[in-house]
Design a protein around this motif. Structure first.
Motif, mmCIF file in Angstrom:
data_model
loop_
_atom_site.group_PDB
_atom_site.id
_atom_site.type_symbol
_atom_site.label_atom_id
_atom_site.label_comp_id
_atom_site.label_asym_id
_atom_site.label_seq_id
_atom_site.Cartn_x
_atom_site.Cartn_y
_atom_site.Cartn_z
ATOM 1 N N SER A 461 -15.007 -9.140 46.402
ATOM 2 C CA SER A 461 -13.678 -9.698 46.696
ATOM 3 C C SER A 461 -12.883 -9.932 45.428
ATOM 4 O O SER A 461 -11.650 -9.980 45.449
ATOM 5 N N SER A 462 -13.608 -10.067 44.276
ATOM 6 C CA SER A 462 -12.925 -10.290 43.006
ATOM 7 C C SER A 462 -12.654 -9.001 42.258
ATOM 8 O O SER A 462 -12.090 -9.011 41.171
ATOM 9 N N GLY A 463 -13.083 -7.856 42.826
ATOM 10 C CA GLY A 463 -12.900 -6.578 42.138
ATOM 11 C C GLY A 463 -11.494 -6.067 42.281
ATOM 12 O O GLY A 463 -10.621 -6.661 42.915
ATOM 13 N N SER A 464 -11.277 -4.892 41.690
ATOM 14 C CA SER A 464 -9.934 -4.313 41.704
ATOM 15 C C SER A 464 -9.557 -3.741 43.055
ATOM 16 O O SER A 464 -8.454 -3.274 43.241
ATOM 17 N N SER A 465 -10.549 -3.723 43.974
ATOM 18 C CA SER A 465 -10.204 -3.236 45.306
ATOM 19 C C SER A 465 -9.135 -4.096 45.971
ATOM 20 O O SER A 465 -8.457 -3.672 46.886
ATOM 21 N N SER A 466 -9.011 -5.346 45.492
ATOM 22 C CA SER A 466 -7.973 -6.220 46.021
ATOM 23 C C SER A 466 -6.644 -6.039 45.331
ATOM 24 O O SER A 466 -5.661 -6.674 45.677
ATOM 25 N N SER A 467 -6.583 -5.162 44.342
ATOM 26 C CA SER A 467 -5.338 -4.932 43.613
ATOM 27 C C SER A 467 -4.359 -4.174 44.488
ATOM 28 O O SER A 467 -4.697 -3.582 45.492
ATOM 29 N N SER A 468 -3.099 -4.192 44.087
ATOM 30 C CA SER A 468 -2.064 -3.522 44.870
ATOM 31 C C SER A 468 -2.139 -2.017 44.734
ATOM 32 O O SER A 468 -1.500 -1.307 45.492
ATOM 33 N N VAL A 469 -2.894 -1.524 43.792
ATOM 34 C CA VAL A 469 -2.977 -0.093 43.561
ATOM 35 C C VAL A 469 -4.427 0.350 43.645
ATOM 36 O O VAL A 469 -5.306 -0.240 43.023
ATOM 37 N N LYS A 470 -4.680 1.368 44.410
ATOM 38 C CA LYS A 470 -6.014 1.942 44.526
ATOM 39 C C LYS A 470 -5.995 3.308 43.871
ATOM 40 O O LYS A 470 -5.246 4.194 44.265
ATOM 41 N N LEU A 471 -6.851 3.484 42.856
ATOM 42 C CA LEU A 471 -6.882 4.728 42.107
ATOM 43 C C LEU A 471 -7.857 5.715 42.731
ATOM 44 O O LEU A 471 -8.793 5.320 43.426
ATOM 45 N N PRO A 472 -7.675 7.010 42.495
ATOM 46 C CA PRO A 472 -8.606 8.013 43.031
ATOM 47 C C PRO A 472 -10.012 7.798 42.494
ATOM 48 O O PRO A 472 -10.214 7.330 41.375
ATOM 49 N N GLU A 473 -11.017 8.151 43.304
ATOM 50 C CA GLU A 473 -12.410 7.996 42.916
ATOM 51 C C GLU A 473 -12.907 9.249 42.213
ATOM 52 O O GLU A 473 -12.537 10.371 42.568
ATOM 53 N N LEU A 474 -13.772 9.054 41.215
ATOM 54 C CA LEU A 474 -14.414 10.168 40.518
ATOM 55 C C LEU A 474 -15.770 10.489 41.118
ATOM 56 O O LEU A 474 -16.271 11.600 40.979
ATOM 57 N N VAL A 475 -16.391 9.509 41.771
ATOM 58 C CA VAL A 475 -17.709 9.683 42.386
ATOM 59 C C VAL A 475 -17.593 9.338 43.863
ATOM 60 O O VAL A 475 -17.111 8.258 44.221
ATOM 61 N N TYR A 476 -18.025 10.251 44.706
ATOM 62 C CA TYR A 476 -17.937 10.053 46.146
ATOM 63 C C TYR A 476 -19.286 9.584 46.696
ATOM 64 O O TYR A 476 -20.306 9.649 46.022
ATOM 65 N N GLY A 477 -19.281 9.137 47.932
ATOM 66 C CA GLY A 477 -20.519 8.710 48.569
ATOM 67 C C GLY A 477 -20.613 7.225 48.791
ATOM 68 O O GLY A 477 -21.513 6.750 49.496
ATOM 69 N N GLY A 478 -19.705 6.452 48.174
ATOM 70 C CA GLY A 478 -19.649 5.019 48.414
ATOM 71 C C GLY A 478 -20.933 4.290 48.101
ATOM 72 O O GLY A 478 -21.605 4.559 47.100
ATOM 73 N N LYS A 479 -21.317 3.379 48.998
ATOM 74 C CA LYS A 479 -22.483 2.541 48.771
ATOM 75 C C LYS A 479 -23.776 3.340 48.745
ATOM 76 O O LYS A 479 -24.742 2.958 48.066
ATOM 77 N N LEU A 480 -23.838 4.445 49.465
ATOM 78 C CA LEU A 480 -25.050 5.271 49.476
ATOM 79 C C LEU A 480 -25.336 5.830 48.092
ATOM 80 O O LEU A 480 -26.470 5.756 47.603
ATOM 81 N N THR A 481 -24.314 6.396 47.446
ATOM 82 C CA THR A 481 -24.493 6.942 46.102
ATOM 83 C C THR A 481 -24.885 5.853 45.117
ATOM 84 O O THR A 481 -25.804 6.033 44.300
ATOM 85 N N LEU A 482 -24.203 4.733 45.171
ATOM 86 C CA LEU A 482 -24.504 3.637 44.251
ATOM 87 C C LEU A 482 -25.923 3.111 44.474
ATOM 88 O O LEU A 482 -26.634 2.790 43.516
ATOM 89 N N SER A 483 -26.361 3.034 45.733
ATOM 90 C CA SER A 483 -27.720 2.578 46.035
ATOM 91 C C SER A 483 -28.755 3.558 45.513
ATOM 92 O O SER A 483 -29.801 3.152 44.982
ATOM 93 N N LEU A 484 -28.485 4.854 45.648
ATOM 94 C CA LEU A 484 -29.412 5.868 45.136
ATOM 95 C C LEU A 484 -29.532 5.797 43.623
ATOM 96 O O LEU A 484 -30.629 5.928 43.066
ATOM 97 N N VAL A 485 -28.404 5.576 42.932
ATOM 98 C CA VAL A 485 -28.433 5.490 41.470
ATOM 99 C C VAL A 485 -29.261 4.286 41.028
ATOM 100 O O VAL A 485 -30.161 4.401 40.188
ATOM 101 N N MET A 486 -28.956 3.111 41.592
ATOM 102 C CA MET A 486 -29.691 1.909 41.198
ATOM 103 C C MET A 486 -31.152 1.981 41.625
ATOM 104 O O MET A 486 -32.049 1.562 40.882
ATOM 105 N N GLY A 487 -31.413 2.522 42.817
ATOM 106 C CA GLY A 487 -32.795 2.635 43.289
ATOM 107 C C GLY A 487 -33.621 3.585 42.444
ATOM 108 O O GLY A 487 -34.788 3.293 42.133
ATOM 109 N N SER A 488 -33.040 4.728 42.065
ATOM 110 C CA SER A 488 -33.764 5.693 41.229
ATOM 111 C C SER A 488 -34.106 5.105 39.871
ATOM 112 O O SER A 488 -35.237 5.238 39.383
ATOM 113 N N ALA A 489 -33.120 4.453 39.247
ATOM 114 C CA ALA A 489 -33.360 3.845 37.943
ATOM 115 C C ALA A 489 -34.411 2.745 38.043
ATOM 116 O O ALA A 489 -35.324 2.654 37.201
ATOM 117 N N GLY A 490 -34.314 1.914 39.072
ATOM 118 C CA GLY A 490 -35.293 0.844 39.245
ATOM 119 C C GLY A 490 -36.686 1.371 39.493
ATOM 120 O O GLY A 490 -37.673 0.803 38.992
#
Length: 504
Positions: A461-490
C-alpha cells in the motif's frame, strides 16, 4: 494551465531549454504526463520550467502543456497516452529527464551502445576464469543448461532493479538513485541494512580479487613488483572512471570488449586443433547444481543498473535492450569459453581427489596459448573493474548523501584504496570470502532483494502502485515471477548451507 503561466519570476534569469515536442513526454515526481500527437498537434515551442534542479550534468524538469490532444481513438505508435490520475492506465513516455551539459544546456543523451558495452564489460570479469573449474565435473552439456538458466535468472533480477529504480526516480524527482534509496523506499531501514552490507562486501571482495589477479599478470609482463603493478592498474582505471565522461568510459569499455573478443578468438583458434568434440557431450546433471553460485557470480552486472538508468534518462525500452544484449554477449562467451577448455582438456587430472584447474592445464600446453589466456584475463578483469568502481562510487555517494552526478574524491578513495591495500597484504585470505560472496551475497543482493523490492513497489500500500502514474513493466508474470525468483534463490542458499554443515 498554459505554458505562459508556468514561468516563475524566480527562474526568470535561467534561459529555458528549447525543446521539440514530438508526441513524447518527460515524466517526473507525481507527474502530469505531457500529451499531444503528431497527427493533430505537431508543434515546436519554448517551454518554461516548473522545477529546476541541477545534479551534475542533469537538469530535471516538469512540463505542463495545454491544450491537450482530444482526438478520438488510440494514440499512434510513438505517441503519448495520459494516465488517468490513478485509474491504473499505463503512461507511455520516452524518458524521465534529459542529461544536459551544464555549460551549454544542450542535451547529451546516453548512448545505447555504450550502455550495452558497460553491461557486457561489467559481466565479463574474473568469474569467467573460474567457470571451467566448477563445471568440468558436470560436463559441458549439463553446465550449458545451467548457464542459460542462470542467465535468465540474472536478466530477470536486473530488469526488476531497473523497474524499481525508474519508479524511485519518478517519485523522488531525481536521477542518480542507488540501491540504498530504492531499498529505503520499498523495504525500509532493515532492507537498507541488508542491501548496504551485502553490496559493500561483494564489491570489496571482487575488487580485491580483480586487483590481485591483474597485478599478478602485469608483474609477469612488466617484470615489476606486485605493489607497483597493482597501484598502476588501480590508478589508471580508477582515474578513467573519475575523470572520464560517459562517452569516454563507454569508448574505453568498447575497446576493451573488442580486445576480449579478439583475444578470445585467438584462444579458440589456437586451441581448436586439440578440441575433442565427443567430450562436449558429457553431461552429469547431478553435479551441475554445484556450479550455480560461481556462474551466478560471473553474471553479476546489477550493480551498474542504477548508473545505466540515469545514463539512459529512464528510457525503459533502451534500458531493457541494454540489459538483454549486454548480458547475451557474456553468455555467448561463457558457453564458447567453457566448451573450448572442457573440450580441449578431455580427461581432467585428479590431484588429491580434487579436480585440477583446466585453465592452468590449458595455459601449460604452450607459451602462445598461455600468453593469450593472460591477455584475455587482463581485458576481462579491466572491463569488470570499471563497472564495479562506477557502481560502488555511486552507491557510496548515495550512502554518504553526497550530491548526485558529481564525482567526489572521497568516494573514489573509499572505493579504490581499501581493496588495493588488502590485495597487497594477502589476497589469498579472500578466496573463501569470494566463494561466500557468490553463494550468499549475490543470491541475497541480486536475487531475493530485487524481487522483494519489486513486490513491495507493486503490491504494498506504501509502494508506487498508489501513485498517480503507473509505468510500463519490464518483467511480466506478477506475483508468480517474483515468487519463483525469491524461491529459487532461497532454495540455493538453503542447499548450500546444508551442504556446508554436512561437510563440517
Amino acid at each position: 494551465m498554459h505554458v505562459s503561466e508556468l514561468c516563475s519570476s524566480a527562474l526568470a534569469h535561467i534561459p529555458p531549454p528549447r525543446l521539440t515536442f514530438d508526441g513524447k513526454a518527460a515524466v517526473l515526481k507525481n507527474p502530469t504526463t505531457v500529451t499531444g500527437c503528431r497527427r493533430h498537434h505537431p508543434r515546436r515551442m519554448d517551454m518554461a520550467l516548473t522545477s529546476y534542479s541541477s545534479h551534475g550534468a542533469q537538469l530535471h524538469y516538469r512540463i505542463r502543456v495545454s491544450p491537450k490532444c482530444t482526438a478520438k481513438g488510440s494514440p499512434a505508435s510513438g505517441e503519448v497516452g495520459e494516465s488517468g490520475g490513478g485509474g491504473g492506465q499505463v503512461s507511455q513516455f520516452e524518458r524521465l529527464f534529459s542529461n544536459l551539459n551544464q555549460a551549454s544546456l544542450k542535451r547529451e543523451p546516453g548512448s545505447l551502445s555504450s550502455a550495452v558495452f558497460l553491461v557486457a564489460g561489467t559481466t565479463v570479469g574474473a568469474g569467467i576464469l573460474a567457470i571451467p573449474a566448477v563445471t568440468q565435473e558436470a560436463g559441458f552439456l549439463a553446465s550449458a543448461v545451467i548457464c542459460i538458466l542462470c542467465w535468465i535468472f540474472m536478466v530477470t533480477t536486473g530488469l526488476l532493479i531497473a523497474e524499481v529504480n525508474v519508479n524511485t526516480m519518478c517519485e523522488l524527482g531525481s536521477g542518480g538513485v542507488s540501491l540504498v534509496s530504492m531499498a529505503m523506499r520499498t523495504l525500509g531501514k532493515t532492507g537498507v541494512q541488508v542491501v548496504g552490507a551485502s553490496y559493500i562486501f561483494i564489491h570489496y571482495a571482487l575488487l580485491v580479487a580483480y586487483i590481485a589477479r591483474s597485478s599478478d599478470i602485469l608483474s609477469h609482463f612488466l617484470q615489476s613488483p606486485l605493489w607497483e603493478t597493482a597501484s598502476l592498474f588501480s590508478l589508471l582505471l580508477g582515474g578513467l572512471c573519475y575523470l572520464g565522461s560517459q562517452r569516454v568510459i563507454g569508448a574505453v569499455n568498447g575497446i576493451l570488449l573488442v580486445g576480449i573478443i579478439a583475444s578470445f578468438t585467438g584462444l579458440v583458434v589456437a586451441s581448436s586443433g586439440n578440441l575433442h568434440w565427443d567430450a562436449l557431450l558429457k553431461a552429469n546433471f547431478e553435479a551441475a547444481p554445484h556450479s550455480i553460485p560461481i556462474i551466478l557470480l560471473s553474471f553479476v552486472y546489477q550493480n551498474v543498473v542504477p548508473v545505466l538508468c540515469t545514463n539512459l534518462e529512464g528510457n525503459l525500452s533502451r534500458i531493457r535492450t541494454a540489459i538483454v544484449l549486454g548480458t547475451a554477449i557474456p553468455l555467448t562467451l561463457f558457453l564458447v569459453w567453457d566448451g573450448v577448455i572442457l573440450g580441449t582438456i578431455s580427461t581432467p587430472d585428479m590431484v588429491s581427489n580434487m579436480l585440477s584447474d583446466p585453465l592452468q592445464q590449458l595455459r601449460s600446453t604452450s607459451t602462445v596459448v598461455g600468453s593469450i589466456v593472460d591477455v584475455f584475463s587482463l581485458f576481462a578483469i579491466a572491463t569488470s573493474f570499471i563497472g564495479f568502481v562506477l557502481g560502488l562510487t555511486d552507491f557510496l555517494a548515495d550512502l554518504l548523501k553526497l550530491p548526485a552526478g558529481e564525482n567526489r574524491p572521497l568516494t573514489y578513495f573509499l572505493t579504490l584504496v581499501p581493496p588495493l591495500v588488502l590485495s597487497l597484504l594477502d589476497p589469498e585470505i579472500f578466496f573463501k570470502a569470494l566463494d561466500f560472496a557468490g553463494t550468499y551475497g549475490v543470491l541475497v543482493l541480486f536475487g531475493v532483494v530485487p524481487a522483494a523490492m519489486s513486490w513491495s513497489d507493486k503490491y504494498s500500500s506504501s509502494g508506487s502502485s498508489s501513485s498517480s502514474v503507473k509505468l510500463p513493466e519490464l518483467v511480466y508474470g506478477g506475483k508468480l515471477t517474483l515468487s519463483l525468483v525469491m524461491g529459487s534463490a532461497g532454495l540455493i542458499i538453503l542447499s548450500e548451507l546444508l551442504q556446508n554443515f554436512i561437510h563440517i
